[in-house]
Design an enzyme around this catalytic site. Sequence first.
Site, PDB file in Angstrom:
ATOM      1  CG  PHE A 273      38.310 -35.888  43.609  1.00 46.40           C
ATOM      2  CD1 PHE A 273      38.114 -36.828  44.619  1.00 46.40           C
ATOM      3  CD2 PHE A 273      38.721 -34.613  43.965  1.00 46.40           C
ATOM      4  CE1 PHE A 273      38.316 -36.480  45.949  1.00 46.40           C
ATOM      5  CE2 PHE A 273      38.925 -34.260  45.292  1.00 46.40           C
ATOM      6  CZ  PHE A 273      38.727 -35.195  46.287  1.00 46.40           C
TER       7      PHE A 273
ATOM      8  CB  CYS B 204      34.418 -44.140  33.404  1.00 48.66           C
ATOM      9  SG  CYS B 204      34.908 -45.864  33.366  1.00 48.66           S
ATOM     10  CB  VAL B 205      35.763 -44.655  39.162  1.00 52.71           C
ATOM     11  CG1 VAL B 205      37.023 -44.770  40.018  1.00 52.71           C
ATOM     12  CG2 VAL B 205      35.252 -43.225  39.181  1.00 52.71           C
TER      13      VAL B 205
ATOM     14  CB  ALA C  44      42.460 -48.514  36.143  1.00 53.79           C
TER      15      ALA C  44
ATOM     16  CG  HIS D 187      43.052 -42.821  44.460  1.00 54.51           C
ATOM     17  ND1 HIS D 187      44.024 -43.161  43.552  1.00 54.51           N
ATOM     18  CD2 HIS D 187      42.522 -41.653  44.011  1.00 54.51           C
ATOM     19  CE1 HIS D 187      44.076 -42.244  42.608  1.00 54.51           C
ATOM     20  NE2 HIS D 187      43.172 -41.334  42.851  1.00 54.51           N
TER      21      HIS D 187
ATOM     22  NE  ARG E 224      28.369 -51.964  35.060  1.00 52.62           N
ATOM     23  CZ  ARG E 224      28.938 -52.149  36.239  1.00 52.62           C
ATOM     24  NH1 ARG E 224      29.453 -51.129  36.892  1.00 52.62           N
ATOM     25  NH2 ARG E 224      28.998 -53.342  36.777  1.00 52.62           N
TER      26      ARG E 224
HETATM   27  N1  INI Z   1      39.261 -40.233  37.962  1.00 53.10           N
HETATM   28  C1  INI Z   1      38.269 -40.900  37.309  1.00 53.10           C
HETATM   29  O1  INI Z   1      37.315 -40.271  36.828  1.00 53.10           O
HETATM   30  N2  INI Z   1      38.336 -42.244  37.162  1.00 53.10           N
HETATM   31  C2  INI Z   1      39.354 -42.972  37.676  1.00 53.10           C
HETATM   32  O2  INI Z   1      39.343 -44.227  37.488  1.00 53.10           O
HETATM   33  C3  INI Z   1      40.390 -42.304  38.366  1.00 53.10           C
HETATM   34  N3  INI Z   1      41.525 -43.031  38.876  1.00 53.10           N
HETATM   35  O3  INI Z   1      41.744 -44.147  38.436  1.00 53.10           O
HETATM   36  O4  INI Z   1      42.277 -42.526  39.706  1.00 53.10           O
HETATM   37  C4  INI Z   1      40.319 -40.902  38.502  1.00 53.10           C
HETATM   38  N4  INI Z   1      41.287 -40.212  39.150  1.00 53.10           N
HETATM   39  C5  INI Z   1      41.460 -38.810  39.021  1.00 53.10           C
HETATM   40  C6  INI Z   1      40.596 -38.017  40.002  1.00 53.10           C
HETATM   41  O5  INI Z   1      39.245 -38.056  39.627  1.00 53.10           O
HETATM   42  C7  INI Z   1      41.036 -36.565  40.031  1.00 53.10           C
HETATM   43  O6  INI Z   1      40.896 -35.993  38.758  1.00 53.10           O
HETATM   44  C8  INI Z   1      42.481 -36.379  40.498  1.00 53.10           C
HETATM   45  O7  INI Z   1      42.696 -37.076  41.710  1.00 53.10           O
HETATM   46  C9  INI Z   1      42.786 -34.881  40.726  1.00 53.10           C
HETATM   47  O8  INI Z   1      41.946 -34.353  41.739  1.00 53.10           O
END
Ligand code: INI
Length: 154
Positions: free
Chosen positions: A58, A81-82, A86, A89, A128
């Site tokens: 994010f 990596c999302v 897991a 959102h 990947r």
């Molecule tokens: N951020 C990721 O890069 N990958 C994820 O899978 C993920 N999940 O699972 O929630 C994730 N969440 C954190 C997000 O990117 C922010 O850092 C957080 O919401 C604070 O703004």
Amino acid sequence: MVTRHEGDLLAHDAKIALVVSRFNDFITRHLLDAAVDTHARHGGSDEHLTIVHVPGSFELPVTALRLAQTKKFDAIVCLGCVIRGATQHYDLVVDAAAKGVAQVGLQTGVPTIFGVITADTLEQAIERAGSKQGNQGAKAMLGAMEMANLFKRF
Ligand code: INI
């Protein structure tokens, strides 16, 4: 006669910033290693690379924007990596990261590469990040070098 522009895949002296997410670090560290290795194997020197760590995917766009605004970089690589399984959102994080990274490129004119793995499962993510499907970090670095070199031509 046709005028054709193409960026080569050599590092040259392009200044490249990498923004890498700490979330799912056990995957993103392999993306970062592969990106740095690809840069070196294409003739790059470490002094032309800047690495910035952020909490999650994010935060990739706002950080890429800040880097692009300095006008010090020829390309920016965003690594993350999302994993769907897991996170509740997943779609929000993926959407924000993808649209945000695209917007940075369009707003600033600095090529900004989306090197984020979006996977349904951990297994897919691993595939990947250096196994069956190659490495998203290496591919992202190739894209950054090509775009940096392309934009030097016109
Ligand atoms: N951020 C990721 O890069 N990958 C994820 O899978 C993920 N999940 O699972 O929630 C994730 N969440 C954190 C997000 O990117 C922010 O850092 C957080 O919401 C604070 O703004």
